[in-house]
Design a protein around this motif. Sequence first.
Motif, PDB file in Angstrom:
ATOM      1  N   LEU A 262      33.761  37.179  30.952  1.00 35.19           N
ATOM      2  CA  LEU A 262      34.553  38.399  31.100  1.00 35.19           C
ATOM      3  C   LEU A 262      34.766  38.731  32.572  1.00 35.19           C
ATOM      4  CD1 LEU A 262      35.924  40.753  29.651  1.00 35.19           C
ATOM      5  CD2 LEU A 262      33.753  41.967  29.687  1.00 35.19           C
ATOM      6  N   GLN A 263      33.713  38.539  33.384  1.00 31.61           N
ATOM      7  CA  GLN A 263      33.883  38.765  34.815  1.00 31.61           C
ATOM      8  C   GLN A 263      34.922  37.815  35.398  1.00 31.61           C
ATOM      9  OE1 GLN A 263      29.940  38.341  36.361  1.00 31.61           O
ATOM     10  NE2 GLN A 263      29.311  40.427  35.842  1.00 31.61           N
ATOM     11  N   ALA A 264      34.838  36.552  34.943  1.00 28.04           N
ATOM     12  CA  ALA A 264      35.835  35.592  35.421  1.00 28.04           C
ATOM     13  C   ALA A 264      37.242  35.996  34.975  1.00 28.04           C
ATOM     14  CB  ALA A 264      35.487  34.196  34.910  1.00 28.04           C
ATOM     15  N   GLN A 265      37.343  36.459  33.722  1.00 29.01           N
ATOM     16  CA  GLN A 265      38.652  36.892  33.232  1.00 29.01           C
ATOM     17  C   GLN A 265      39.130  38.136  33.982  1.00 29.01           C
ATOM     18  OE1 GLN A 265      38.092  37.361  29.019  1.00 29.01           O
ATOM     19  NE2 GLN A 265      38.376  35.189  28.584  1.00 29.01           N
ATOM     20  N   ASN A 266      38.190  39.077  34.235  1.00 23.43           N
ATOM     21  CA  ASN A 266      38.571  40.260  35.007  1.00 23.43           C
ATOM     22  C   ASN A 266      39.016  39.865  36.407  1.00 23.43           C
ATOM     23  OD1 ASN A 266      38.002  41.990  32.908  1.00 23.43           O
ATOM     24  ND2 ASN A 266      35.911  42.378  33.556  1.00 23.43           N
ATOM     25  N   HIS A 267      38.271  38.920  36.998  1.00 23.52           N
ATOM     26  CA  HIS A 267      38.664  38.425  38.322  1.00 23.52           C
ATOM     27  C   HIS A 267      40.033  37.765  38.259  1.00 23.52           C
ATOM     28  CE1 HIS A 267      38.687  35.504  41.677  1.00 23.52           C
ATOM     29  NE2 HIS A 267      38.063  36.468  42.330  1.00 23.52           N
ATOM     30  N   GLU A 268      40.236  36.997  37.179  1.00 26.01           N
ATOM     31  CA  GLU A 268      41.529  36.329  37.010  1.00 26.01           C
ATOM     32  C   GLU A 268      42.649  37.343  36.813  1.00 26.01           C
ATOM     33  OE1 GLU A 268      43.589  33.254  33.789  1.00 26.01           O
ATOM     34  OE2 GLU A 268      41.408  33.462  33.911  1.00 26.01           O
ATOM     35  N   VAL A 269      42.390  38.353  35.958  1.00 19.96           N
ATOM     36  CA  VAL A 269      43.422  39.366  35.697  1.00 19.96           C
ATOM     37  C   VAL A 269      43.703  40.186  36.947  1.00 19.96           C
ATOM     38  CG1 VAL A 269      43.912  41.464  34.384  1.00 19.96           C
ATOM     39  CG2 VAL A 269      42.962  39.484  33.227  1.00 19.96           C
ATOM     40  N   SER A 270      42.617  40.577  37.657  1.00 19.53           N
ATOM     41  CA  SER A 270      42.830  41.366  38.875  1.00 19.53           C
ATOM     42  C   SER A 270      43.608  40.561  39.913  1.00 19.53           C
ATOM     43  CB  SER A 270      41.488  41.818  39.440  1.00 19.53           C
ATOM     44  OG  SER A 270      40.698  40.705  39.820  1.00 19.53           O
ATOM     45  N   ARG A 407      44.385  27.366  35.205  1.00 20.46           N
ATOM     46  CA  ARG A 407      45.429  28.114  34.485  1.00 20.46           C
ATOM     47  C   ARG A 407      45.944  29.277  35.326  1.00 20.46           C
ATOM     48  NH1 ARG A 407      41.869  27.041  30.182  1.00 20.46           N
ATOM     49  NH2 ARG A 407      40.883  29.086  30.450  1.00 20.46           N
ATOM     50  N   LEU A 408      45.010  29.954  36.022  1.00 20.80           N
ATOM     51  CA  LEU A 408      45.418  31.075  36.863  1.00 20.80           C
ATOM     52  C   LEU A 408      46.352  30.620  37.973  1.00 20.80           C
ATOM     53  CD1 LEU A 408      45.183  34.004  37.874  1.00 20.80           C
ATOM     54  CD2 LEU A 408      43.119  33.334  39.100  1.00 20.80           C
ATOM     55  N   LEU A 409      45.980  29.552  38.659  1.00 23.67           N
ATOM     56  CA  LEU A 409      46.794  29.082  39.779  1.00 23.67           C
ATOM     57  C   LEU A 409      48.146  28.557  39.301  1.00 23.67           C
ATOM     58  CD1 LEU A 409      44.000  27.331  41.864  1.00 23.67           C
ATOM     59  CD2 LEU A 409      45.161  29.472  42.392  1.00 23.67           C
ATOM     60  N   GLU A 410      48.172  27.916  38.132  1.00 20.80           N
ATOM     61  CA  GLU A 410      49.459  27.469  37.596  1.00 20.80           C
ATOM     62  C   GLU A 410      50.353  28.673  37.274  1.00 20.80           C
ATOM     63  OE1 GLU A 410      48.431  25.059  34.291  1.00 20.80           O
ATOM     64  OE2 GLU A 410      48.152  23.232  35.466  1.00 20.80           O
TER      65      GLU A 410
END
Length: 641
Positions: A262-270, A407-410
């Motif tokens: 979730l932290q990684a996803q929050n970091h990704e979303v932010s 996925r985030l960088l793409e």
Amino acid sequence: MNTSFPLPLRKRMTFRILLTTIIGLSLTLMAIAYTLLLSWQLEGGAAAINEAGSLRMRSYRLALVLEHATQNSEIQNELKQFDATLSDLQNGDAKRPLFLPATPEIATQMAKVQRSWLTLIQQDAKAALLTSDPAMRQAAVTQYRLDLPPFVNDINLLVSMVEVELAGKTTWLRLCQTVLIFMSLAASVAMLYLLYLWIIGPVTRMQAGIARMSEDDLGVRLPIENADEFGALAAAFNTMADHVQSAHKMLEQRVQDKTHKLQAQNHEVSTLYEVAAFLAGPHAIEELCRGFLHRIMQRIRAEGGTVRILDKSNGNVHITVHEGISEKMIEEEHCIKKDDCLCGAAITQGVVLVRDFRQLNQFKHYRCQDEGFFSIAVFQIVALQQVIGSFSLHFDKERCITGEERRLLETLGQNLGVAIENQRLIAHEKEFAVSQERNLLAQGLHDSIAQGLNFLNLQVQMLEDSIRRNDSQEIADIVPLLRAGIEESYEDVRELLLNFRSRMQVNNLESEVRNVLAKFERQSGVSGTVEVLGSGAPLAPEQQLQVLFILQEALSNIRKHAHASAVHVKIDNQRDFELVVADNGRGFSVADASQRSEDHIGLRIMQERAQRLSAQFSIQSTPGKGTTLSLSLHHQERLVA
């Protein structure tokens, strides 16, 4: 301990309790039965003492009856009763109860009393009963009295022996009762101890274990002291605690994993939100790329990075922005072919991830490796499913790009591509808008200034010819025409400047229309009126500005060609919007104007502006009866203000 199968009977708590209860109850019943037996024996002995005592009374009474009886039946009755009493003592009577203690001494003494009765006392009494001679009867009575004391002594001895025996039984009875009391106390204490040992203790320990577990002490375990139900229950509790502890550990691990994810996803979303918010701003392409690269490097913790844009016409890739890269490398790679090096290859091959340059072909030269970078990640910049460039991230240490980061960088690469394409479209749109405005400006110049200059050029040629001919009268006629032409051209230039500088100062079309009409009145001297109807929503500013341009062009045409004395402007702002401009001038033939559209640039300008609004534009005019111009904008084409 395996609790899957039933416990053996001998190990069950119920068997223990039942066995203990049976033993205690058996001992208690035995003690009670023995005391009842003693009580029954004492009662029977007491009755025997009473009967034996009654023998003494009957012996003396028989003596009195023998002396004073008038009838033999009285003597016979007494003998029968005496025999019955002796028989009861000898045989006993369980119903009363009545019996002598079963001891050899008492039995011997009872036999002696029986013999004395049969051989002495009964014989003497019968002798007195059977004789009718008074002397013989008296002699028999006398003999009876002589034999009576030893007989009574035997009876007394029998009674004494029975009393002694009963005294011993009484002692035993009291002893048994005392023992029974102590047995009851001991049984109670033993039962309490066993209850504590078998039930209360295990239940207390289990309750304490449950309380500790409820306080999140999952390491608690119960001791298995006995192979009974509580032992099986303790083993089941321990098994349950093991499962709960393992499940808790597994749950904690899952929670940690989920929290990390979730932290990684929050970091990704932010990161996605921050970068997307930046890309949505009004930035130039270079500024977009620079801000994008800076934010990505901060989030991914990269030491260097570049953004390269593809030149499709030449197949080259140009470095647009860079950070953390030496100028030497930039000079060498500021323009490379799209298949050259890793950054160019990513455009055609897709994502390029190098975890360690040492694992690649050592015979191939990589400038990034020479710069001291250990890892590199290159992603495509995509817009409209077309690759328009790439961005690279350089790392000084070994770096593994996770699936989430990839996925985030793409996704961010796609966002950057969309932002770049949007800026290009905005630039094209601005260029197109400038071209349109220049076209309208050219049309306005052609309609007014170009024609005026052409007229002035013609007059100048006539003036030159008049000067050569020295025709002063013709020169005098031409000069006023030149002055009038110059003044008219000046007014046209001024009007064009005013029209193209027009901007909506406030979002109020009515006030702007009144200002334009007031300027028209001052310039032309023609009176004008404004009528505003409806209470619909205001037009969007860009639509209001186009309406204002069309009104200015209409008033300019009225000033130049209509020779009108009055102008009426009507605005009807309902769900649909309508602008009507009417004058009382000389009018014209609409059909002729359509055929000679090149001579009526103003009409064509208004029509083009109406088309840009997606509005309907119409003109109604009759020579000598004025002109009415209408602009209608349907509600489907209205923009939200």
